[in-house]
Design a protein around this motif. Structure first.
Motif, short mmCIF file in Angstrom:
data_model
loop_
_atom_site.label_atom_id
_atom_site.label_comp_id
_atom_site.label_asym_id
_atom_site.label_seq_id
_atom_site.Cartn_x
_atom_site.Cartn_y
_atom_site.Cartn_z
N ASP A 72 -53.91 16.17 -1.42
CA ASP A 72 -55.27 16.49 -1.85
C ASP A 72 -55.47 17.97 -2.12
OD1 ASP A 72 -54.94 17.30 0.74
OD2 ASP A 72 -56.68 16.23 1.56
N GLY A 73 -54.41 18.77 -1.95
CA GLY A 73 -54.52 20.19 -2.22
C GLY A 73 -55.06 21.00 -1.07
N LEU A 92 -62.19 18.13 -1.19
CA LEU A 92 -62.58 19.12 -2.19
C LEU A 92 -63.91 18.77 -2.84
CD1 LEU A 92 -59.20 19.94 -3.99
CD2 LEU A 92 -60.55 21.43 -2.53
N VAL A 186 -49.63 20.59 -7.23
CA VAL A 186 -50.47 21.64 -6.67
C VAL A 186 -51.91 21.21 -6.41
CG1 VAL A 186 -49.10 23.53 -7.60
CG2 VAL A 186 -50.91 22.52 -9.00
N ASP A 187 -52.43 20.23 -7.11
CA ASP A 187 -53.81 19.81 -6.92
C ASP A 187 -53.94 18.31 -6.65
OD1 ASP A 187 -53.22 18.86 -9.39
OD2 ASP A 187 -55.00 19.63 -10.39
N VAL A 195 -50.34 22.34 -15.12
CA VAL A 195 -51.54 23.17 -15.07
C VAL A 195 -51.45 24.30 -16.10
CG1 VAL A 195 -52.88 24.76 -13.64
CG2 VAL A 195 -52.07 22.62 -12.67
#
Length: 227
Positions: A72-73, A92, A186-187, A195
């Motif tokens: 989930d980053g 987030l 990464v996210d 990205v």
């Protein structure tokens, strides 16, 4: 409001205002004050969600912990050798929702005016206290042996990214990560390479000018740039 004349007790006359519209004005002020207090209370409740304070029994325990980024980053803290998290951080989506609510509260005009007056009041009280007891406190602080500003233990967990590295080091770090770990998620959904691809950039396109990191007079009182 139409002026009306009220007879005073000593026989004179004075101009006044109609009582009914004035009474409505007071009700409106009280309602506004109540709304302000509700918004500030809600802001404190939002802040409490992100203040995780462990019980004293757990704080005395020196069990080692380990950190890891989840899908989930977010950074997750777990006891070493255990999959159970020490605490559950908000998602987030919840974080962005809470941040938006705080920005709305901050930009609400009556809240800003109320907080400004409260801060002025606190500042005035502190200045009055300094005038009355400032010398006594200075004498008490000077009487403590081997203690001054330079040998008192200080802890500061507030670290600015601008103090962590300069622009050249940041550029070198980003290029290295993009070349060696472009397949890393990464996210939670996209990889680091994806990205940068969405922005139309590769590691060869990065330079100091595109980073737009600076520290000049344009950063004064602009924490959106400084941070």
């Amino acid at each position: 409001l139409k002026p009306i004349y009220l007879k005073l007790g000593w026989g004179g006359w004075s101009a006044g205002l109609a009582t009914r519209p004035l009474h409505r004005g007071f009700l409106a002020m009280e309602s506004s004050h109540e709304d302000i207090c509700k918004k500030l209370k809600h802001a404190l409740q939002l802040r409490a969600r992100y203040r995780t304070i462990a019980p004293e029994s757990e704080r005395l325990d020196s069990t080692p912990v380990e950190f890891s980024f989840g899908e989930d980053g977010l950074m997750h803290v777990r006891a070493k050798g255990s999959n159970a998290p020490v605490f559950e951080p908000p998602t987030l989506e919840e974080y962005y929702k809470d941040m938006g609510e705080l920005f709305n509260i901050r930009s609400f005009g009556p809240v800003s005016s109320f907080c400004y007056q409260r801060l002025r009041l606190l500042q005035t009280k502190f200045e009055l206290y300094s005038m009355v007891s400032g010398e006594a406190e200075s004498e008490q602080a000077a009487s403590n042996g081997h203690r001054d500003f330079y040998n008192v233990r200080k802890v500061d967990t507030h670290v600015h990214h601008s103090a962590a590295m300069n622009a050249k080091h940041l550029l070198r770090f980003m290029k290295k990560k993009l070349k060696a770990f472009s397949a890393e998620v990464v996210d939670g959904k996209r990889t680091l390479g994806e990205v940068f691809n969405t922005m139309g950039l590769s590691w060869t396109d990065l330079n100091i000018d595109k980073l737009e990191v600076w520290a000049d007079k344009s950063c004064m009182h602009r924490f959106d740039r400084f941070n």
